[in-house]
Scaffold this active site. Structure first.
Site, PDB file in Angstrom:
ATOM      1  N   GLU A 236      11.325  14.348  -9.548  1.00 21.44           N
ATOM      2  CA  GLU A 236      12.000  14.236  -8.260  1.00 21.44           C
ATOM      3  C   GLU A 236      12.649  12.863  -8.084  1.00 21.44           C
ATOM      4  O   GLU A 236      12.076  11.845  -8.450  1.00 21.44           O
ATOM      5  CB  GLU A 236      10.954  14.452  -7.153  1.00 21.44           C
ATOM      6  CG  GLU A 236      11.552  14.991  -5.880  1.00 21.44           C
ATOM      7  CD  GLU A 236      10.487  15.618  -4.973  1.00 21.44           C
ATOM      8  OE1 GLU A 236       9.579  16.290  -5.484  1.00 21.44           O
ATOM      9  OE2 GLU A 236      10.575  15.415  -3.759  1.00 21.44           O
ATOM     10  N   ASN A 299       4.158  15.094  -5.340  1.00 22.12           N
ATOM     11  CA  ASN A 299       4.114  16.552  -5.115  1.00 22.12           C
ATOM     12  C   ASN A 299       3.578  17.109  -6.432  1.00 22.12           C
ATOM     13  O   ASN A 299       4.321  17.529  -7.297  1.00 22.12           O
ATOM     14  CB  ASN A 299       5.500  17.107  -4.804  1.00 22.12           C
ATOM     15  CG  ASN A 299       6.049  16.532  -3.499  1.00 22.12           C
ATOM     16  OD1 ASN A 299       5.298  16.298  -2.557  1.00 22.12           O
ATOM     17  ND2 ASN A 299       7.350  16.307  -3.454  1.00 22.12           N
ATOM     18  N   GLU A 386       4.517  17.053   3.957  1.00 21.44           N
ATOM     19  CA  GLU A 386       5.625  17.823   3.380  1.00 21.44           C
ATOM     20  C   GLU A 386       5.130  19.031   2.591  1.00 21.44           C
ATOM     21  O   GLU A 386       5.553  19.276   1.466  1.00 21.44           O
ATOM     22  CB  GLU A 386       6.508  16.916   2.508  1.00 21.44           C
ATOM     23  CG  GLU A 386       7.106  15.771   3.302  1.00 21.44           C
ATOM     24  CD  GLU A 386       8.176  14.983   2.561  1.00 21.44           C
ATOM     25  OE1 GLU A 386       8.058  14.835   1.330  1.00 21.44           O
ATOM     26  OE2 GLU A 386       9.116  14.517   3.210  1.00 21.44           O
ATOM     27  N   ARG A 431       8.704  11.093  14.990  1.00 23.91           N
ATOM     28  CA  ARG A 431       8.102  11.150  13.649  1.00 23.91           C
ATOM     29  C   ARG A 431       7.527   9.799  13.219  1.00 23.91           C
ATOM     30  O   ARG A 431       6.519   9.732  12.518  1.00 23.91           O
ATOM     31  CB  ARG A 431       9.186  11.614  12.653  1.00 23.91           C
ATOM     32  CG  ARG A 431       8.790  11.430  11.221  1.00 23.91           C
ATOM     33  CD  ARG A 431       9.758  12.116  10.271  1.00 23.91           C
ATOM     34  NE  ARG A 431       9.651  11.505   8.947  1.00 23.91           N
ATOM     35  CZ  ARG A 431      10.351  11.873   7.891  1.00 23.91           C
ATOM     36  NH1 ARG A 431      11.238  12.856   7.997  1.00 23.91           N
ATOM     37  NH2 ARG A 431      10.206  11.283   6.735  1.00 23.91           N
ATOM     38  N   LYS A 464       4.445   3.390   2.942  1.00 25.55           N
ATOM     39  CA  LYS A 464       5.834   2.984   2.671  1.00 25.55           C
ATOM     40  C   LYS A 464       6.176   1.751   3.499  1.00 25.55           C
ATOM     41  O   LYS A 464       5.609   1.535   4.568  1.00 25.55           O
ATOM     42  CB  LYS A 464       6.790   4.128   3.013  1.00 25.55           C
ATOM     43  CG  LYS A 464       6.633   5.321   2.071  1.00 25.55           C
ATOM     44  CD  LYS A 464       7.705   6.392   2.286  1.00 25.55           C
ATOM     45  CE  LYS A 464       7.408   7.596   1.382  1.00 25.55           C
ATOM     46  NZ  LYS A 464       8.462   8.633   1.410  1.00 25.55           N
ATOM     47  N   ASP A 469      11.337   6.388   5.990  1.00 26.64           N
ATOM     48  CA  ASP A 469      11.341   6.896   4.621  1.00 26.64           C
ATOM     49  C   ASP A 469      12.313   6.085   3.770  1.00 26.64           C
ATOM     50  O   ASP A 469      13.400   6.570   3.468  1.00 26.64           O
ATOM     51  CB  ASP A 469      11.735   8.386   4.649  1.00 26.64           C
ATOM     52  CG  ASP A 469      11.516   9.070   3.322  1.00 26.64           C
ATOM     53  OD1 ASP A 469      10.902   8.466   2.433  1.00 26.64           O
ATOM     54  OD2 ASP A 469      11.973  10.213   3.183  1.00 26.64           O
ATOM     55  N   GLU A 491       4.114   0.618  -0.466  1.00 22.66           N
ATOM     56  CA  GLU A 491       4.872   1.454  -1.413  1.00 22.66           C
ATOM     57  C   GLU A 491       6.372   1.214  -1.192  1.00 22.66           C
ATOM     58  O   GLU A 491       6.885   1.443  -0.106  1.00 22.66           O
ATOM     59  CB  GLU A 491       4.523   2.930  -1.179  1.00 22.66           C
ATOM     60  CG  GLU A 491       5.272   3.885  -2.093  1.00 22.66           C
ATOM     61  CD  GLU A 491       4.972   5.355  -1.778  1.00 22.66           C
ATOM     62  OE1 GLU A 491       3.803   5.775  -1.889  1.00 22.66           O
ATOM     63  OE2 GLU A 491       5.917   6.076  -1.404  1.00 22.66           O
ATOM     64  N   GLU A 497      16.912   6.629  -4.032  1.00 19.79           N
ATOM     65  CA  GLU A 497      17.132   7.904  -3.353  1.00 19.79           C
ATOM     66  C   GLU A 497      18.131   7.782  -2.213  1.00 19.79           C
ATOM     67  O   GLU A 497      19.052   8.579  -2.100  1.00 19.79           O
ATOM     68  CB  GLU A 497      15.795   8.432  -2.822  1.00 19.79           C
ATOM     69  CG  GLU A 497      15.949   9.684  -1.968  1.00 19.79           C
ATOM     70  CD  GLU A 497      14.618  10.208  -1.416  1.00 19.79           C
ATOM     71  OE1 GLU A 497      13.571   9.602  -1.709  1.00 19.79           O
ATOM     72  OE2 GLU A 497      14.656  11.216  -0.701  1.00 19.79           O
ATOM     73  N   HIS A 631      18.540   7.181   8.639  1.00 20.93           N
ATOM     74  CA  HIS A 631      18.645   8.484   8.000  1.00 20.93           C
ATOM     75  C   HIS A 631      19.854   9.323   8.435  1.00 20.93           C
ATOM     76  O   HIS A 631      19.708  10.338   9.132  1.00 20.93           O
ATOM     77  CB  HIS A 631      17.368   9.292   8.248  1.00 20.93           C
ATOM     78  CG  HIS A 631      17.215  10.425   7.264  1.00 20.93           C
ATOM     79  ND1 HIS A 631      18.282  10.955   6.557  1.00 20.93           N
ATOM     80  CD2 HIS A 631      16.133  11.129   6.863  1.00 20.93           C
ATOM     81  CE1 HIS A 631      17.855  11.936   5.774  1.00 20.93           C
ATOM     82  NE2 HIS A 631      16.552  12.047   5.930  1.00 20.93           N
TER      83      HIS A 631
HETATM   84  O1  GCW Z   1      11.647  10.506   0.769  1.00 19.76           O
HETATM   85  C1  GCW Z   1      10.934  11.659   0.588  1.00 19.76           C
HETATM   86  C2  GCW Z   1      11.572  12.230  -0.608  1.00 19.76           C
HETATM   87  C3  GCW Z   1      10.709  13.206  -1.337  1.00 19.76           C
HETATM   88  C4  GCW Z   1       9.375  12.546  -1.592  1.00 19.76           C
HETATM   89  C5  GCW Z   1       8.755  12.114  -0.281  1.00 19.76           C
HETATM   90  C6  GCW Z   1       7.463  11.356  -0.491  1.00 19.76           C
HETATM   91  C7  GCW Z   1       8.075  13.009  -3.527  1.00 19.76           C
HETATM   92  O2  GCW Z   1      12.782  12.833  -0.218  1.00 19.76           O
HETATM   93  O3  GCW Z   1      11.357  13.521  -2.529  1.00 19.76           O
HETATM   94  O4  GCW Z   1       8.520  13.418  -2.270  1.00 19.76           O
HETATM   95  O5  GCW Z   1       9.611  11.242   0.369  1.00 19.76           O
HETATM   96  O6  GCW Z   1       7.521  10.148  -0.550  1.00 19.76           O
HETATM   97  O7  GCW Z   1       6.421  11.974  -0.572  1.00 19.76           O
END
Ligand code: GCW
Length: 894
Positions: A236, A299, A386, A431, A464, A469, A491, A497, A631
């Site tokens: 991913e 995942n 997720e 969120r 994170k 995100d 993280e 991405e 975003h």
């Molecule tokens: O930013 C999102 C991503 C997913 C990712 C998720 C995460 C691996 O779009 O691809 O999943 O975060 O950090 O768990």
């Protein structure tokens, strides 16, 4: 070419080192014929160099005087007992793929020795032989590597007291006078452990690669954070796969870094076979002091816990081990019910984290891993996030779940990295508030022994950097500083991405530096500000004294020739590692090291590329998500713009984040809105909560900003917003043009590849600007601002002053009355900081003039080439339309 093997000491040298020397010498002999050629790992590369050596590209030192001094100071490598401490190897038949250039080593000191032979051989462009150093005085010009255990020389010259403060991973490097007659000198690189000595080896090579003076070295370093890990999502957000589209693989490979289940032509390259790129990666990560890698996506596919995969993982771990890189896996919380583990499976009812069934299952699985990989780190867990299962599915919370698995693996010395990237919609409408609402109470919880915090000692919460995100700009996550009783891991996302993937040049170290150096204003229980309270202090444990500390980067590695999919993405991996070791470093200094190691030591090249890099992230923020909006990415790929998208889940949707309406733009998270601001410590809560005090670069993160609000520039918000989009693009234009000027100094293949990326980058940045601005315009109902932007100009033609040029247009029709000269007689920039040059005048009508406008703004230089198309007034041959079909807002008489 091969060379007769005899060191100047006449000492025996291992066959492996001999092979290295021969290889380096062979390359060097050819390199000597061409000054511009580069010897990389023994292979002469030049205009075909593909970037595959990362920053471990040991080219001949280009400055002749410096080369002479280095050659005087360094003539050999001495590693005593290099082969004594064999690292554990599970896989008896571990082997490199046929035809590999890299090789397997059995000890960490062999890795250090080989790196020095290769590196010094390349840098000095002559053989630098290795010896085992037995007997006699330390030779003049020796580079000695080892520990007080391995090396009599280290024991003689470096005291235990000097090494003690360096811990397991640190090192020191010293220039020392030899004992005895003469003025000879040598260098000692030492650590408490062989890994420390290896880290020092790479630091020493970096010193030379960056052309720093050698005399009287006395350097020591040790990391601030204990666990410095990569997470690798092999399936991913991978932008470094070697195929035509740049995302997948060729010949049966998936495009991922490691091959577990490649098919077709690549099937015989699966682990346990070791590929060159694994060893290059291991060396590169060791050069940064990285200590671990979780090799599969969060995942998680439970196949990684099956015996067949464990055998492959053991082989990979064997290959990485000499470099100090340990392995971890991501797991699925509900793996015990996966039929692939039959007959050792549980029912869903047995997934009670307090039960012996659940803990026993995880202990059995972890034991299999431990048997195969004795230094296995533990598990990374994405739970109840997720769609991934987690303890909440079975009536428990994150503390219960994390502690259940942690208890199962604790006897094996393993840790759990439990991710906090959770955002269940029923927790809060915003969120961004949800993670703290779920984890905060567990951290605060009073325990039976009177202490606070329920998470186990071998759990680290992996959070994170920001609460959303990995956006190109976010405020730091409010959990940093608020989780006093729990081990924290930050993280960061190295893979790009949301920051241009493998197309855009975006140097991320300034983003991470901004986060790590953000003041949390954290207080103690009495409400007094902590003396050390930056996010970096929280992460390294100096603020709140957590026992274990970690920094984790989601890696960008793949099987592309350059391993990262964009030559400049290598810089992000490099910078992550440097900052993970020492978050106080300056991101521009890191960039400078990387440029010198990767591209060139020519001062103008270094200065130019560093400048491109340091502004690139702010430029990306500017053309993608300026002034704190979050975003706005297209949901299909997170690359392009999608401000109008509304998906089934609001909190995945750009419109949920932008809240565009006729009043303004942005998400109110102040006390009048979602009150996310209250999750920050009081000083920041107040600052962020008030639109008059919030930093403008986070304004829309915390406020719904009225279109007419006056900004610090004096402009209305709408105008400022549009200009920001434009400025970001014009920075990319500057980068593209500037890169072209470096052509004489850059090897051809890499030059061309970056050039092509920058062209695409510029076009895609323009798409962001145009898509977003035209969407916002529907809500603001205001015109595109002209004439007072940072790069705005008016021109005088035939005595008439003409302005109103929308910076976004690619050209501007200028009506010139018959009989009037089409020449531009004056250019009037909007302000004095803006410079211009008339690059071309129209020869007649129709004709074309070009005015280059340049300005240094807060994130770097901006360039706009205004293309004016002079045409006869009164004709309407496209007169009201600019090229590319955009309405020309400009070209009005003033
Ligand atoms: O930013 C999102 C991503 C997913 C990712 C998720 C995460 C691996 O779009 O691809 O999943 O975060 O950090 O768990």
């Amino acid at each position: 070419m091969t060379m007769r093997r005899r060191t100047f000491l006449g000492a025996a040298v291992s066959a492996a080192a001999a092979a290295e020397v021969a290889a380096v010498t062979g390359g060097a002999a050819q390199a000597a014929d061409r000054d511009d050629a580069a010897a990389v790992g023994g292979v002469v590369t030049d205009d075909t160099y593909d970037g595959s050596a990362l920053w471990l590209r040991y080219v001949r030192v280009s400055d002749p005087a410096l080369l002479r001094r280095y050659r005087e100071a360094i003539s050999s490598v001495v590693v005593e007992n290099a082969s004594r401490n064999k690292v554990y190897r599970r896989t008896q038949d571990l082997s490199m793929a046929p035809g590999s250039a890299e090789r397997l080593v059995e000890t960490t000191l062999e890795a250090a020795r080989d790196e020095l032979v290769r590196g010094l051989g390349g840098l000095l462009d002559r053989a630098v032989p290795a010896s085992t150093g037995r007997g006699g005085a330390v030779p003049d010009g020796a580079v000695v590597v080892g520990t007080r255990d391995s090396s009599g020389i280290v024991r003689q010259y470096v005291s235990a007291g000097d090494l003690a403060p360096l811990g397991d991973d640190g090192f020191l490097i010293r220039t020392l006078p030899g004992r005895g007659r003469g003025r000879h000198r040598f260098t000692v690189i030492a650590g408490n452990t062989e890994i420390g000595a290896l880290h020092g080896t790479f630091a020493f090579l970096r010193h030379l690669q960056t052309h720093k003076p050698l005399a009287d070295l006395d350097v020591s370093a040790s990391p601030r954070v204990k666990n410095r890990h990569l997470n690798y999502w092999e399936t991913e957000r991978l932008y470094a796969g070697n195929n035509a589209s740049g995302t997948g693989g060729l010949g049966g490979e998936t495009g991922a870094l490691f091959d577990f289940a490649a098919t077709g032509a690549a099937a015989d390259r699966n682990l346990p076979v070791i590929l060159d790129r694994y060893i290059v990666t291991a060396r590169a990560l060791a050069s940064l002091g990285i200590t671990g890698i979780t090799i599969n996506n969060v995942n998680a596919n439970s196949v990684y816990l099956t015996p067949a995969y464990i055998a492959q993982e053991a082989a990979l771990a064997d290959a990485l081990r000499p470099y100090g890189i340990r392995m971890a896996l991501s797991i699925n919380y509900a793996a015990p019910i996966d039929p692939r583990f039959a007959p050792d499976t549980l029912t869903a009812q047995q997934l009670d984290p307090y039960s012996a069934d659940f803990r026993g299952w995880w202990n059995r699985r972890a034991s299999l891993l431990h048997d195969a990989i004795p230094d296995f780190i533990g598990f990374t867990v994405k739970a109840n996030s997720e769609g991934q299962p987690g303890p909440q599915d079975f009536g428990y919370d994150h503390g219960d779940g994390a502690n259940g698995i942690a208890a199962a693996v604790a006897p094996l010395g393993m840790k759990i990295f439990w991710r906090t990237f959770v955002y269940n919609a029923d927790v809060d409408t915003d969120r961004l508030k949800r993670a703290y609402l779920e984890f905060g109470p567990i951290d605060d919880e009073l325990q039976p022994d009177g202490t606070r915090g329920r998470f186990a000692h071998n759990v680290l919460l992996q959070t994170k950097n920001g609460p959303l995100d990995y956006q190109a700009r976010e405020p730091f996550h409010p959990m940093f500083g608020r989780m006093e009783n729990t081990n924290q891991a930050i993280e960061l996302q190295i893979t790009q991405e949301y920051t241009g993937q493998n197309t855009m040049l975006c140097y991320l170290a300034p983003l991470w530096e901004e986060v790590l150096k953000s003041d949390t204003y954290a207080t103690d229980a009495q409400g007094r500000l902590l003396p050390k309270r930056l996010v970096g202090h929280i992460v390294d444990g100096t603020a709140q004294h957590q026992a274990d500390t970690a920094i984790v980067g989601v890696a960008n590695l793949g099987n592309a020739d350059d391993l990262t999919g964009h030559h400049f993405s290598q810089a992000n991996l490099f910078a992550f590692g440097r900052q993970a070791w020492d978050w106080t470093l300056d991101s521009a200094d890191i960039a400078e090291d990387w440029v010198r190691m990767t591209w060139s030591n020519q001062e103008h090249v270094v200065a130019t590329i560093v400048k491109m890099m340091t502004g690139s992230r702010e430029a990306l923020v500017s053309y993608q998500t300026p002034l704190g909006i979050g975003h706005q990415m297209r949901s299909s790929d997170h690359y392009g713009p999608g401000p109008s998208e509304m998906l089934a889940r609001p909190d995945w949707s750009p419109v949920y984040y932008n809240k565009a309406d006729s009043a303004g733009l942005g998400y109110d998270r102040s006390p009048t809105g979602s009150n996310l601001t209250a999750q920050y410590f009081p000083t920041l809560a107040a600052r962020y909560g008030n639109i008059d005090t919030v930093p403008e670069n986070l304004m829309m993160w915390f406020h719904h900003v009225p279109w007419d609000r006056e900004m610090r520039s004096g402009r209305p918000f709408w105008d400022e917003l549009v200009y920001r989009y434009q400025m970001g693009v014009q920075y990319v234009t500057w980068m593209r043009q500037t890169w072209d000027t470096l052509q004489p100094s850059i090897d051809a293949r890499r030059f061309a590849e970056v050039r092509a990326k920058l062209a695409a980058h510029e076009a895609d940045a323009g798409d962001w600007r145009d898509t977003c601005v035209s969407y916002w315009k529907q809500f603001s109902a205001r015109d595109i601002p002209v004439d007072d932007g940072p790069l705005s100009v008016k021109i005088v033609v035939g005595g008439r002053t003409i302005g109103g040029f929308d910076l976004s247009a690619s050209s501007y029709p200028i009506p010139v009355p018959a009989g009037t000269s089409p020449k531009i007689t004056r250019v009037i920039p909007a302000d004095r900081a803006t410079r211009y040059e008339i690059v071309a005048q129209a020869d007649g009508i129709p004709g074309q003039a070009v005015v280059k406008v340049v300005r240094e703004d807060f994130f770097g230089p901006l360039v706009k080439d205004y293309v004016f198309v002079m045409q006869e007034a009164g004709t309407d041959a496209g007169s009201n339309r600019a090229e590319g079909g955009r309405p020309a807002e400009g070209a009005t008489d003033r």
